[in-house]
Every structure is written in structure tokens, then in C-alpha cells.
Design an enzyme around this catalytic site. Structure first.
Site, short mmCIF file in Angstrom:
data_model
loop_
_atom_site.label_atom_id
_atom_site.label_comp_id
_atom_site.label_asym_id
_atom_site.label_seq_id
_atom_site.Cartn_x
_atom_site.Cartn_y
_atom_site.Cartn_z
N HIS A 122 -9.93 3.26 4.20
CA HIS A 122 -10.25 4.58 4.74
C HIS A 122 -11.69 4.97 4.44
CE1 HIS A 122 -6.11 5.10 5.86
NE2 HIS A 122 -6.37 6.30 6.34
N LYS A 127 4.88 6.67 4.17
CA LYS A 127 6.03 7.23 3.46
C LYS A 127 5.59 8.44 2.65
CE LYS A 127 5.76 4.28 -0.66
NZ LYS A 127 5.89 4.67 -2.05
#
Lengths: 280, 156
Positions: free
Chosen positions: B21, B85
Site C-alpha cells: 500500500h 477480513k
């Protein structure tokens, strides 16, 4: 003196690293199946079914139960009558881990420096805890743990007068904070007593005990059972989407402590709690 | 799609996690990103290596919350959906609504099970990061649950 070669230890560590990551522990699998049969919420049931299927696929295809094959913690119990020949013990353990992670196609998730974050590319070093014990054997346990759940573990230094109630509240809070994030249904290892460091190691050791075995101290066994019930009423459930199965097992280990303190560590672990043991 | 809906995804996903990221945002900022991620789906995952003869190893979701700080900027850059998740921050929920994106959950800790839904896998970017490289995955009937829908409704 009984001689054990470093090469033998290395081979065993390597095998245990692969075994732990590929075969879900029997006690954990049994608990998952039990949770599945008891669960009523349709979505929770469906997720539990997938987790049971996941364990079956992992073991039949020889691929890891979870992609986070963890940082390996290695517990050694070395008999004081053992002479290790042909190598440095720590290096031997790490070579075993490196070999197992390569051979088993396990993920290499360890970085050499916590701030510079460059991958060591062989998942070493392991965290090694060694006990010298009587006898002429070596017991080796490899316990890889993923960091999704490791990140949610908590430690607190209580006052000696705080007692069991406050500890229970802290454990429940830790589970609520982990919520859906750390792959519930959880397995929880708690360490109470000792020093700050001892409590943390106890929490890890608690995860190694079969989850259907209670602590031999009666008051601790009662606390384990009571907490498990309370946690399973939180309705976090598989994936945190509700259900009865929030926690498959809760083990507490204790150790004598100081008159002024009461250290507690709550180790949160996921439904893929892994460990494998061998005795040489 | 509403939060709570279940779906089976077929098509392409791009894996990205923590270090990825940071690099993606740097490359987007400098306009040096070699692949076009507009309209694409990011899967927060770092697979285990593929054993001989297999497409991929174990490949389940990692905790999405760790990527929260970077997500609004990626959504602004055109990412359409994310799979992971666990919970997301309030900022992420608002950004999802603003950019009409979606956050999916998939079965946490079922990396072996989910690997069977992956029919192609190829590292395409930042290969030096090892498991954190961007992999382009082709999936078939990949099970998801809508965690946050495009109107910002959250399942948690």
C-alpha cells in the site's frame, strides 16, 4: 551423557514446522466439529463447515491451513544429561525452521529489523524458549502463530488486590476488542503471575495444552470453564458475524508472583492454532 | 448489493497488503504506477508459495483494518472493491460511500479452501516484496459477503 546430533535436531524442527502448518491439531479440529454440530445460526454454521473443509484440504493437498504460517516460536525442553554434538543449538533450530519453511512452501513472514522491515526470506529467526530439565531427552515444540491474532493479544499489570473478577473482565474486554478481526472462533491462552515476561510466555504455553484438558488447579479450571461460557455468550461468532462459537477453548497457566504484583497476559489465537511436538 | 449479501466472484483480483500500500500510493502520487488499477478489486492477502504443480499455496484474507489509513486515497485513485477480513474505520466507511465502492469479507483463516477458487496467479508488481508483491489472481466462484456496501451500510 546421551549424545544427540545437531543434524537430528535440525531435521526434527524442519518436519515439525511443516506438520504444524499443514495438519490442524486434533483437539482443535474436534472442537471445530463440535461447534459446527451445536451452532444454530445458518451463516455461522456455513463458515464453520468451510473451516472444517479447509483443514481437510490443507492436510490432503499438503498446503498450509492458513497463508499466515506465522513467526515460529520453538519451545525446547533439554534434558540435562544430553550432550548436543556437531553444532550450535540456536543456529541448528533456525536452520531447521529455514529448511522447513522452504521445503514445505510456507510463507516467509519475518523481517530482520522491526523498523527497517526487510524480509529475511527464510522465516528466521524463530523465538526460542529453552528449559533445562532432568533426564536424557529433548522435547521440541514448534508453534507458528499468525499475527492477525498476535496483534490482538494484551498484557496488563494488575494490583495484587484486584483479584479474579478484574482479570476476567480484562480477558472479556480483550476478546471484544479482537472482535471479528483475528479469525474467530478463538483459542485463548492466558498467563497469570510471574513477571511481565513470564506472564507472556505462560500465555503462549497455555496455547500448547490440549483445549479439552483443564488446568489441574481446581480454582483455575473453574475460571477456565466460566470464562469460556461468558465469551461464548458475546455473540461474536465465526468471522465475527454472530453465533455461539466465539471461542473453542481457553487455557490458563499460572506461576508464583511478587507480593506487589499480578501480571496477566491474554494471548489471542485464531481457529488455526498450530503446534507440533516431538521427543528425541 | 447490500451489506450482508453473499456472492460468488469470478474474474480478476489484485493482492496488496501493508508495504504494498505504501508503494502503491507513492507510485500513484508520482504517476509511475505501471498497471491501471481503476475499477479493480484489491484482495488483502499474502499467499504461501505455490508447491510444484499447483497454481498457488494457501491464500486467505489478512486483517483489513491495517490498511485503513491508505484506503481512502486508493478509492480516490479508482479502486472499486476490496476483499479482506474484519472491521474498517469510520473514514473508510465514508470513503466507500463517497466513491460508491464496496468492501467484501471472505472466509477468514480458510486459506487452503480459498486457494481452490483461484485459477490463475501471477506476480505483476513489486516482486522484490516476496509474498507482499502484487499478484494478479483469476478467481472462479470466490465466496464473499458484503461487509460495507456502496451506501456505507456496514455489517458489523
Amino acid at each position: 551423557m546421551r549424545k544427540v546430533s545437531a543434524g537430528k535436531i535440525q531435521a526434527v524442527v524442519s518436519r515439525l514446522a511443516i506438520e504444524a502448518n499443514i495438519s490442524l491439531r486434533k483437539d482443535v479440529l474436534r472442537a471445530l466439529k463440535m461447534a459446527y454440530s451445536k451452532e444454530k445460526a445458518p451463516r455461522a454454521k456455513k463458515i464453520l463447515k468451510a473451516l472444517i473443509e479447509n483443514a481437510a484440504i490443507a492436510s490432503s493437498e499438503r498446503i498450509p491451513i492458513c497463508q499466515d504460517t506465522g513467526m515460529a516460536t520453538v519451545f525446547l525442553e533439554v534434558g540435562q544429561n544430553v550432550l548436543i554434538t556437531g553444532g550450535d543449538l540456536s543456529k541448528t533450530i533456525n536452520s531447521g525452521i529455514a529448511g522447513g519453511y522452504k521445503k514445505g512452501f510456507l510463507r516467509k513472514s519475518v523481517v530482520i529489523d522491526p523498523l527497517l522491515r526487510v524480509n529475511t526470506k527464510d522465516n528466521t529467526p524463530a523465538v526460542i524458549h529453552t528449559k533445562i530439565v532432568p533426564g536424557g531427552k529433548i522435547k521440541i515444540t514448534v508453534a507458528p502463530k499468525g499475527f492477525g491474532s498476535e496483534n490482538k493479544s494484551l498484557t496488563n499489570m494488575f494490583k495484587p488486590t484486584d483479584g479474579a473478577d478484574k482479570i476476567e473482565r480484562f480477558i472479556l474486554e480483550a476478546v471484544k476488542k479482537a472482535g471479528p478481526d483475528a479469525c474467530p472462533p478463538y483459542i485463548i491462552g492466558v498467563g497469570i503471575g510471574g513477571t511481565l515476561d513470564k506472564a507472556c510466555i505462560l500465555a503462549k504455553e497455555a496455547l500448547l495444552r490440549r483445549i479439552d484438558k483443564r488446568n489441574p488447579r481446581r480454582h483455575i479450571a473453574i475460571m477456565e470453564k466460566g470464562l469460556l461460557k461468558k465469551i461464548n455468550r458475546l455473540n461474536i461468532g465465526p468471522m465475527g458475524l454472530g453465533g455461539k462459537a466465539t471461542c473453542l477453548g481457553l487455557n490458563i497457566e499460572v506461576y508464583p508472583t511478587h507480593i506487589a504484583g499480578l501480571p496477566v497476559c491474554v494471548g489471542i489465537s485464531c481457529h488455526a492454532t498450530r503446534s507440533a511436538t516431538a521427543v528425541i | 448489493m447490500r451489506a450482508g449479501d453473499e456472492a460468488l466472484l469470478s474474474g480478476y483480483l489484485y493482492t496488496a497488503r501493508d508495504q504494498t500500500h505504501i508503494r502503491l500510493l507513492k507510485d500513484i502520487g508520482r504517476k509511475t504506477l505501471p498497471i491501471d488499477l481503476r475499477g479493480q478489486t484489491i484482495y488483502y492477502a499474502g499467499p504461501t508459495p505455490a508447491p510444484f504443480g499447483k497454481i498457488i499455496g494457501s491464500c486467505g484474507p489478512t486483517t483489513s483494518g491495517r490498511m485503513d489509513a491508505f484506503t481512502p486515497a486508493l478509492l480516490k485513485a479508482g479502486i472499486r472493491a476490496m476483499i479482506g477480513k474484519g472491521r474498517r474505520s469510520e473514514e473508510v466507511r465514508r470513503a466507500i460511500r463517497k466513491y460508491k465502492a464496496v468492501y467484501f469479507l471472505t472466509i477468514a483463516g480458510a486459506g487452503a479452501y480459498l486457494s481452490k477458487k483461484i485459477v490463475e496467479a501471477r506476480p505483476v508488481l513489486y516482486k522484490d516484496l516476496g509474498t507482499e508483491a502484487v499478484y494478479r489472481l483469476k478467481v472462479k466462484d470466490f465466496p464473499v459477503i458484503v461487509g460495507i456496501d456502496s451506501r456505507g451500510r456496514s455489517l458489523y
